[in-house]
Design a protein around this motif. Structure first.
Motif, mmCIF file in Angstrom:
data_model
loop_
_atom_site.group_PDB
_atom_site.id
_atom_site.type_symbol
_atom_site.label_atom_id
_atom_site.label_comp_id
_atom_site.label_asym_id
_atom_site.label_seq_id
_atom_site.Cartn_x
_atom_site.Cartn_y
_atom_site.Cartn_z
ATOM 1 N N ILE A 68 0.737 -0.734 0.212
ATOM 2 C CA ILE A 68 -0.192 0.182 -0.059
ATOM 3 C C ILE A 68 0.682 1.423 -0.418
ATOM 4 N N HIS A 69 0.041 1.965 -0.986
ATOM 5 C CA HIS A 69 1.469 3.853 -0.764
ATOM 6 C C HIS A 69 0.111 4.331 -0.715
ATOM 7 N N GLU A 70 1.604 5.467 -0.089
ATOM 8 C CA GLU A 70 0.225 6.686 0.587
ATOM 9 C C GLU A 70 0.596 8.232 0.012
ATOM 10 N N ASP A 71 -0.853 8.591 -0.849
ATOM 11 C CA ASP A 71 0.069 10.114 -1.740
ATOM 12 C C ASP A 71 -1.247 11.167 -0.356
ATOM 13 N N ASN A 72 -0.078 11.851 0.093
ATOM 14 C CA ASN A 72 -0.748 12.983 0.731
ATOM 15 C C ASN A 72 -0.657 14.012 0.747
ATOM 16 N N SER A 79 -3.862 18.311 2.734
ATOM 17 C CA SER A 79 -4.919 18.191 3.984
ATOM 18 C C SER A 79 -5.747 17.279 3.885
ATOM 19 N N GLY A 80 -5.176 16.184 3.365
ATOM 20 C CA GLY A 80 -5.490 15.403 2.817
ATOM 21 C C GLY A 80 -4.898 13.994 2.240
ATOM 22 N N GLY A 81 -5.527 12.909 2.108
ATOM 23 C CA GLY A 81 -4.400 12.076 0.301
ATOM 24 C C GLY A 81 -5.666 11.090 0.491
ATOM 25 N N ARG A 82 -4.329 9.933 -0.016
ATOM 26 C CA ARG A 82 -5.804 7.828 0.200
ATOM 27 C C ARG A 82 -4.011 7.426 0.023
ATOM 28 N N TYR A 83 -4.664 6.068 -0.108
ATOM 29 C CA TYR A 83 -3.693 4.933 0.904
ATOM 30 C C TYR A 83 -4.492 4.520 -0.775
ATOM 31 N N HIS A 84 -3.284 3.890 -1.721
ATOM 32 C CA HIS A 84 -3.702 3.060 -2.653
ATOM 33 C C HIS A 84 -2.910 2.090 -3.265
ATOM 34 N N ALA A 89 -6.814 0.346 -6.043
ATOM 35 C CA ALA A 89 -8.317 -0.235 -5.215
ATOM 36 C C ALA A 89 -7.420 1.462 -4.575
ATOM 37 N N GLU A 90 -8.312 2.002 -4.080
ATOM 38 C CA GLU A 90 -8.322 3.252 -2.667
ATOM 39 C C GLU A 90 -8.877 3.344 -1.898
ATOM 40 N N MET A 91 -8.587 4.677 -0.896
ATOM 41 C CA MET A 91 -9.469 4.693 0.218
ATOM 42 C C MET A 91 -9.135 6.075 0.559
ATOM 43 N N THR A 92 -9.671 6.943 1.088
ATOM 44 C CA THR A 92 -9.223 8.293 0.017
ATOM 45 C C THR A 92 -9.678 9.091 1.859
ATOM 46 N N TYR A 93 -9.172 9.882 2.745
ATOM 47 C CA TYR A 93 -8.962 10.675 3.807
ATOM 48 C C TYR A 93 -9.081 12.121 3.608
ATOM 49 N N SER A 94 -9.554 13.210 4.457
ATOM 50 C CA SER A 94 -9.251 14.243 4.716
ATOM 51 C C SER A 94 -8.766 14.914 6.317
ATOM 52 N N ARG A 95 -7.966 15.680 6.477
ATOM 53 C CA ARG A 95 -7.206 15.655 7.491
ATOM 54 C C ARG A 95 -8.262 16.722 8.428
#
Length: 95
Positions: free
Chosen positions: A6-10, A13-18, A26-32
């Motif tokens: 799993i990689h992270e783009d940050n 203010s947010g980002g995603r694990y993909h 596949a991805e999971m997005t988040y907001s900080r």
């Protein structure tokens, strides 16, 4: 199934694990929300990967990152929310 990397783009203010498995991303997005709080807002797993544990791997990675970073997760995403209810051992990071 082999180990899922799993990689992270940050973005700050947010980002995603993909991850990419069998040629599908596949991805999971988040907001900080703050330094100590993230909101998991979306999980996307292509139909070709459903039932292969990819979504669970993304969720487990988010929990692991929250523990390592000392923050809590607000589970806005229906998939992550359902997973958090099933995994009582995650309650230390669920808000």
């Amino acid at each position: 199934m082999k180990t899922i990397t799993i990689h992270e783009d940050n973005t700050g203010s947010g980002g995603r694990y993909h991850t990419t498995v069998e040629g599908h991303e596949a991805e999971m997005t988040y907001s900080r929300a703050s330094d100590h709080l993230i909101i998991i807002d979306h999980t996307s797993v292509p139909d070709a990967l459903r039932g292969k544990g990819v979504g669970q791997a993304l969720a487990e990675h988010a929990v692991s990152e929250a523990r390592a970073g000392g923050w809590k997760i607000i589970p806005l995403c229906p998939f992550f929310k359902a997973m958090s209810v099933r995994h009582e051992e995650w309650q230390d990071v669920i808000k």
